[in-house]
Design a protein around this motif. Structure first.
Motif, PDB file in Angstrom:
ATOM      1  N   ALA A  85       1.156  -1.168  -0.124  1.00 14.93           N
ATOM      2  CA  ALA A  85      -0.282   0.134  -0.131  1.00 14.93           C
ATOM      3  C   ALA A  85       1.254   1.178   0.157  1.00 14.93           C
ATOM      4  N   ASP A  86       2.124   1.479   0.051  1.00 15.78           N
ATOM      5  CA  ASP A  86       2.517   1.844   0.741  1.00 15.78           C
ATOM      6  C   ASP A  86       4.423   2.418  -0.623  1.00 15.78           C
ATOM      7  N   GLY A  87       4.802   3.549  -0.468  1.00 13.65           N
ATOM      8  CA  GLY A  87       5.381   3.973  -1.092  1.00 13.65           C
ATOM      9  C   GLY A  87       6.665   2.862  -1.153  1.00 13.65           C
ATOM     10  N   ILE A  88       8.396   3.576  -1.417  1.00 12.30           N
ATOM     11  CA  ILE A  88       9.015   2.895  -1.518  1.00 12.30           C
ATOM     12  C   ILE A  88      10.059   4.048   0.053  1.00 12.30           C
ATOM     13  N   PRO A  89      10.604   3.746   1.183  1.00 12.87           N
ATOM     14  CA  PRO A  89      10.761   4.730   2.569  1.00 12.87           C
ATOM     15  C   PRO A  89      12.412   4.976   2.373  1.00 12.87           C
ATOM     16  N   THR A  90      12.394   5.787   3.141  1.00 14.36           N
ATOM     17  CA  THR A  90      14.115   6.450   3.427  1.00 14.36           C
ATOM     18  C   THR A  90      14.402   5.235   4.235  1.00 14.36           C
TER      19      THR A  90
END
Length: 246
Positions: A85-90
């Motif tokens: 559900a989420d994008g790529i994290p830092t």
């Protein structure tokens, strides 16, 4: 020195069928819930931010295409991981999530292309993100030059080498001389490596026995069953696992 655990969740505790893609926030949360140490991978955004992502390109893990390094951190954060559900994290976001709850093993992916000396910016971004982090953490890379740079910039940061048999079939992008050199592991003392994380299928290599004789710890990647784990732990001190629960 980091407390190297027996079980380390490979790219966090991922299972795309359950909405937890590799290196995702959901996979990080699942590993934290079970108390597993976590291994993550780092690639650079175009603006130099350290991103938690394995591949150099987006194609396998997202619906986008092209190099990770061709996109800003904000763009990558909006790039949804396939199956999640989420994008790529830092890296900074993941560090805030983990917050010292479990040991964290960070693999800095090679940016030189031939495991050569064209390193620095990504390693510096990792060190900057780790500034002030109080949890147990270690860094590693297949590229000895990357580990040497980390050692120079952050000498107190625990570090190791990711190692392999460097079979030409699996490493076609590397020249034969580079594969032979890396297989021999000549850089352990130069980079101050405290451990190796070695290919599980090649733990019987004599070079691994020589590393153990120096008193360094042996981790391995990637173990995918309890049976394979039992075999690996005859030699290794810890396993990076996926696809089952130890």
């Amino acid at each position: 020195m980091i407390r190297l655990p027996v079980h380390i969740a490979h790219r966090a505790l991922h299972d795309r069928r359950d909405g937890r893609p590799e290196n995702s926030r959901a996979a990080i949360r699942a590993a934290l819930d079970r108390g597993y140490a976590i291994e993550i991978d780092i690639q650079p955004a175009s603006d130099g931010v350290a991103m938690v992502f394995h591949d150099a390109v987006l194609d396998r893990l997202t619906d986008a295409t092209g190099p990770v390094a061709g996109h800003t951190a904000d763009d990558l954060g909006r790039t949804r991981l396939r199956g999640g559900a989420d994008g790529i994290p830092t890296l900074a976001e993941v560090l805030a999530m983990v917050d010292g709850a479990v040991p964290l093993l960070i693999e800095v992916k090679d940016q030189d292309g031939e495991m050569g000396p064209n390193v620095g910016p990504l390693e510096d971004a990792v060190i900057d993100a780790l500034h002030g982090y109080g949890g147990e953490v270690a860094v590693m890379s297949f590229n000895p030059h990357a580990v040497a740079h980390l050692a120079e910039r952050a000498p107190d940061l625990p570090r190791g080498l990711t190692t392999s048999a460097f079979d030409p079939a699996h490493w076609p992008e590397l020249g034969a001389a580079t594969r032979d050199r890396l297989r021999a592991m000549p850089d352990l003392d130069r980079v101050g490596a405290q451990f190796i994380s070695h290919e599980a299928a090649a733990l019987d290599m004599p070079e691994v026995a020589r590393v153990r004789a120096t008193g360094r710890s042996i981790l391995c990647w990637t173990v995918r069953s309890a049976t394979a784990e039992a075999t690996a732990l005859r030699i290794a001190d810890g396993v990076t696992f996926e696809g089952y629960l130890p």
